[in-house]
Scaffold this motif. Structure first.
Motif, PDB file in Angstrom:
ATOM      1  N   SER A 128      45.265  35.622  31.583  1.00  0.00           N
ATOM      2  CA  SER A 128      44.327  36.421  30.796  1.00  0.00           C
ATOM      3  C   SER A 128      42.867  36.090  31.073  1.00  0.00           C
ATOM      4  CB  SER A 128      44.601  36.228  29.303  1.00  0.00           C
ATOM      5  OG  SER A 128      44.389  34.892  28.903  1.00  0.00           O
ATOM      6  N   ARG A 129      42.591  35.034  31.816  1.00  0.00           N
ATOM      7  CA  ARG A 129      41.203  34.655  32.044  1.00  0.00           C
ATOM      8  C   ARG A 129      40.551  35.616  33.034  1.00  0.00           C
ATOM      9  NH1 ARG A 129      38.906  28.499  32.657  1.00  0.00           N
ATOM     10  NH2 ARG A 129      36.700  29.060  32.708  1.00  0.00           N
ATOM     11  N   ARG A 130      39.401  36.158  32.649  1.00  0.00           N
ATOM     12  CA  ARG A 130      38.796  37.251  33.420  1.00  0.00           C
ATOM     13  C   ARG A 130      37.661  36.823  34.343  1.00  0.00           C
ATOM     14  NH1 ARG A 130      35.932  40.508  28.390  1.00  0.00           N
ATOM     15  NH2 ARG A 130      34.776  38.757  27.515  1.00  0.00           N
ATOM     16  N   ARG A 131      37.357  35.547  34.376  1.00  0.00           N
ATOM     17  CA  ARG A 131      36.286  35.072  35.258  1.00  0.00           C
ATOM     18  C   ARG A 131      36.698  33.754  35.890  1.00  0.00           C
ATOM     19  NH1 ARG A 131      30.108  34.832  33.416  1.00  0.00           N
ATOM     20  NH2 ARG A 131      30.214  36.937  34.263  1.00  0.00           N
TER      21      ARG A 131
ATOM     22  N   CYS B 298      47.802  31.534  40.694  1.00  0.00           N
ATOM     23  CA  CYS B 298      47.170  30.918  39.528  1.00  0.00           C
ATOM     24  C   CYS B 298      47.733  31.601  38.291  1.00  0.00           C
ATOM     25  CB  CYS B 298      45.655  31.054  39.581  1.00  0.00           C
ATOM     26  SG  CYS B 298      44.829  30.277  38.158  1.00  0.00           S
ATOM     27  N   HIS B 299      48.167  30.809  37.337  1.00  0.00           N
ATOM     28  CA  HIS B 299      48.830  31.351  36.158  1.00  0.00           C
ATOM     29  C   HIS B 299      47.893  31.524  34.970  1.00  0.00           C
ATOM     30  CE1 HIS B 299      53.060  30.995  37.688  1.00  0.00           C
ATOM     31  NE2 HIS B 299      52.391  30.267  38.571  1.00  0.00           N
ATOM     32  N   ILE B 300      46.613  31.226  35.172  1.00  0.00           N
ATOM     33  CA  ILE B 300      45.661  31.451  34.086  1.00  0.00           C
ATOM     34  C   ILE B 300      44.753  32.655  34.345  1.00  0.00           C
ATOM     35  CG2 ILE B 300      45.656  29.047  33.344  1.00  0.00           C
ATOM     36  CD1 ILE B 300      42.955  28.717  34.752  1.00  0.00           C
ATOM     37  N   LEU B 301      44.591  33.044  35.608  1.00  0.00           N
ATOM     38  CA  LEU B 301      43.646  34.112  35.951  1.00  0.00           C
ATOM     39  C   LEU B 301      44.292  35.486  35.916  1.00  0.00           C
ATOM     40  CD1 LEU B 301      41.767  32.503  38.967  1.00  0.00           C
ATOM     41  CD2 LEU B 301      41.006  32.655  36.597  1.00  0.00           C
TER      42      LEU B 301
ATOM     43  N   ALA C  10      44.208  40.720  39.070  1.00  0.00           N
ATOM     44  CA  ALA C  10      43.256  41.382  39.974  1.00  0.00           C
ATOM     45  C   ALA C  10      42.380  40.372  40.699  1.00  0.00           C
ATOM     46  CB  ALA C  10      42.394  42.371  39.197  1.00  0.00           C
ATOM     47  N   ILE C  11      42.079  39.242  40.049  1.00  0.00           N
ATOM     48  CA  ILE C  11      41.267  38.208  40.692  1.00  0.00           C
ATOM     49  C   ILE C  11      42.064  37.511  41.786  1.00  0.00           C
ATOM     50  CG2 ILE C  11      40.038  36.036  40.309  1.00  0.00           C
ATOM     51  CD1 ILE C  11      39.317  37.038  37.528  1.00  0.00           C
ATOM     52  N   ILE C  12      43.315  37.190  41.503  1.00  0.00           N
ATOM     53  CA  ILE C  12      44.161  36.552  42.506  1.00  0.00           C
ATOM     54  C   ILE C  12      44.378  37.478  43.696  1.00  0.00           C
ATOM     55  CG2 ILE C  12      46.438  35.542  42.931  1.00  0.00           C
ATOM     56  CD1 ILE C  12      44.543  33.910  41.162  1.00  0.00           C
ATOM     57  N   ASP C  13      44.562  38.760  43.427  1.00  0.00           N
ATOM     58  CA  ASP C  13      44.800  39.722  44.511  1.00  0.00           C
ATOM     59  C   ASP C  13      43.614  39.849  45.449  1.00  0.00           C
ATOM     60  OD1 ASP C  13      47.276  40.201  43.431  1.00  0.00           O
ATOM     61  OD2 ASP C  13      46.717  42.074  42.437  1.00  0.00           O
TER      62      ASP C  13
ATOM     63  N   GLN D  74      31.996  33.639  42.622  1.00  0.00           N
ATOM     64  CA  GLN D  74      32.338  33.958  41.229  1.00  0.00           C
ATOM     65  C   GLN D  74      32.855  35.386  41.141  1.00  0.00           C
ATOM     66  OE1 GLN D  74      30.009  32.511  37.766  1.00  0.00           O
ATOM     67  NE2 GLN D  74      29.627  34.678  37.355  1.00  0.00           N
ATOM     68  N   VAL D  75      33.994  35.545  40.482  1.00  0.00           N
ATOM     69  CA  VAL D  75      34.606  36.854  40.312  1.00  0.00           C
ATOM     70  C   VAL D  75      34.839  37.093  38.824  1.00  0.00           C
ATOM     71  CG1 VAL D  75      36.453  38.406  41.002  1.00  0.00           C
ATOM     72  CG2 VAL D  75      35.813  36.507  42.502  1.00  0.00           C
ATOM     73  N   THR D  76      34.406  38.254  38.349  1.00  0.00           N
ATOM     74  CA  THR D  76      34.607  38.637  36.958  1.00  0.00           C
ATOM     75  C   THR D  76      35.315  39.981  36.919  1.00  0.00           C
ATOM     76  OG1 THR D  76      32.542  37.534  36.333  1.00  0.00           O
ATOM     77  CG2 THR D  76      33.483  39.088  34.744  1.00  0.00           C
ATOM     78  N   GLU D  77      36.382  40.052  36.139  1.00  0.00           N
ATOM     79  CA  GLU D  77      37.048  41.333  35.936  1.00  0.00           C
ATOM     80  C   GLU D  77      36.396  42.034  34.747  1.00  0.00           C
ATOM     81  OE1 GLU D  77      41.593  42.762  35.900  1.00  0.00           O
ATOM     82  OE2 GLU D  77      40.972  41.773  34.040  1.00  0.00           O
ATOM     83  N   THR D  78      35.776  43.172  35.003  1.00  0.00           N
ATOM     84  CA  THR D  78      35.206  43.978  33.929  1.00  0.00           C
ATOM     85  C   THR D  78      36.079  45.213  33.727  1.00  0.00           C
ATOM     86  OG1 THR D  78      33.779  45.449  35.245  1.00  0.00           O
ATOM     87  CG2 THR D  78      32.937  43.229  34.759  1.00  0.00           C
TER      88      THR D  78
END
Length: 414
Positions: free
Chosen positions: A117-120, A150-153, A156-159, A181-185
């Motif tokens: 669920s972590r978006r950044r 990664c099981h916390i991110l 879309a960030i892992i991909d 730095q990657v942020t999912e918005t």
């Protein structure tokens, strides 16, 4: 090599054992484990050891879910079952409160976040002869774990990671470290390459191609972010208001965590009609409170305040007044606080000691503290308690699963 029995867990998550000469800290040890370990050095008044083998697992040990666990510094506690992990994390808060004579009876049930669920994330990257290493550092080291899962991110960030490795391979930064730095918005990924890149035609073309290939919302470069490509505004929504945060702007770690914190702050403010939101960021709490409540939002970072103002103006939330002010250097005075029904403060990890000193001598009837550091919260909370404020509740919010970090919301009242 020595054989040890892990007796308990420390605040950093290390297993604690003893031999005839003192305390030994064993990362990734669980209570009840019988382990083989190698002493590697000193830590404080004790010694540090490397876990070589679990000879007999304790009752709290489980199989970690991630292949990188044990090397990657991102998680420390995947080897504990849920009950033991929760007890350990709550104990961090209890001990922080006890050290400042703040009772633990006010602690409410811990709110937990789902995995993935972590978006950044902020990754370390290094281009080498055999390719790009991209991931988190090993614990206590600059060595990069080349992340494949990664099981916390957020997925879309892992991909994005393999594509990022390809991009970094093509950019002119051989044998140089950089952060990414990657942020999912809500409108797509916001990428910041924390590196000084030349803006020549070849580099700009590669960046533009990459942004299109992976459908980025925005791409920035530089040690201080310079936006170079905007395909659409990267937006997050706070209580119905769309906000475009700056590339380095602060966001809560997850949407679920943000929702939990907002609900707790709203409950704490209750029927107050004149509120200050200190260290307001881009408006997470300001917009949640602005319906029927007058809000004074104070933020020290110009770019974050500008994003808040722009969103306020677009949404026509005239009840929010924004002041750009560095509260660590120029805290609101007791006189400035005197007209308020409630104050919210959500400072950096270092806390808000200077502002809390002024709150302590103010007439504000209710104070809601949001903190990501139980130790500095307890320090600040003790100042308020000594001044006559009563600590009504502390609700822990585990926004950072499997780590030693813990968020909380506390309510004080005169």
């Amino acid at each position: 090599m020595v054989e040890l029995t892990i007796e308990s867990l420390g605040a950093r998550g290390d297993g604690i054992a003893h031999d005839g000469t003192g305390t030994i800290y064993v990362p990734h040890g669980a209570p009840g484990d019988r382990v083989a370990a190698t002493l590697t050095g000193k830590r404080g008044d004790g010694r540090l050891a490397r876990l070589d083998a679990v000879l007999r697992p304790g009752p709290d040990r489980v199989e970690p879910s991630c292949r990188h666990f044990g090397l990657c510094g991102g998680c420390a506690m995947q080897h504990l079952n849920g009950r033991a992990y929760k007890d350990w994390k709550l104990n961090i808060l209890c001990q922080a409160l006890a050290r400042r004579d703040l009772g633990s009876t006010v602690i409410k049930e811990m709110i937990t976040m789902p995995t993935a669920s972590r978006r950044r994330a902020r990754f370390a990257a290094l281009r080498m002869r055999n390719g790009v290493q991209l991931g988190f550092n090993e614990s206590g080291s600059h060595k990069i774990i080349n992340l494949t899962e990664c099981h916390i991110l957020r997925p879309a960030i892992i991909d994005l990671l393999d594509g990022l490795r390809g991009l970094l391979t093509d950019l002119p930064a051989q044998n140089k470290r950089a952060d990414v730095q990657v942020t999912e918005t809500e409108t797509g990924l916001d990428l910041w390459l924390v590196a000084d890149l030349p803006h020549d035609a070849q580099t700009d073309m590669r960046l533009a191609d990459f942004a299109q290939e992976v459908d980025l919302a925005r791409l920035s470069t530089g040690k201080r972010p310079e936006v170079v490509i905007v395909r659409r505004a990267p937006q997050v929504t706070f209580t119905g208001v769309a906000v475009t945060p700056p590339p380095d702007g602060f966001l809560q770690a997850s949407r679920a965590g943000e929702a939990a914190l907002v609900r707790l702050v709203q409950d704490g403010v209750a029927d107050a009609t004149n509120v200050a939101d200190l260290f307001a960021g881009v408006g997470t709490f300001s917009f949640a409170l602005a319906r029927g409540t007058k809000v004074k939002a104070v933020e020290g970072a110009d770019d974050q305040a500008e994003a808040l103002i722009a969103a306020r103006n677009t949404a026509r939330r005239s009840g929010i007044e924004v002041e750009v002010r560095d509260l660590e250097r120029r805290a609101l005075s007791a006189k400035e606080l005197s007209t308020l029904d409630a104050v919210i403060f959500d400072p950096p990890r270092a806390g808000a000691a200077r502002q809390v000193d002024n709150l302590a001598v103010s007439t504000v009837p209710k104070i809601i503290a949001v903190s990501c550091n139980p130790a500095t919260f307890a320090r600040d909370g003790a100042i308020l308690a000594d001044a006559g404020y009563q600590l009504q509740s502390v609700t822990p919010v585990d926004q950072f699963p499997w780590s030693r970090h813990l968020e909380l919301v506390a309510v004080f009242q005169r």
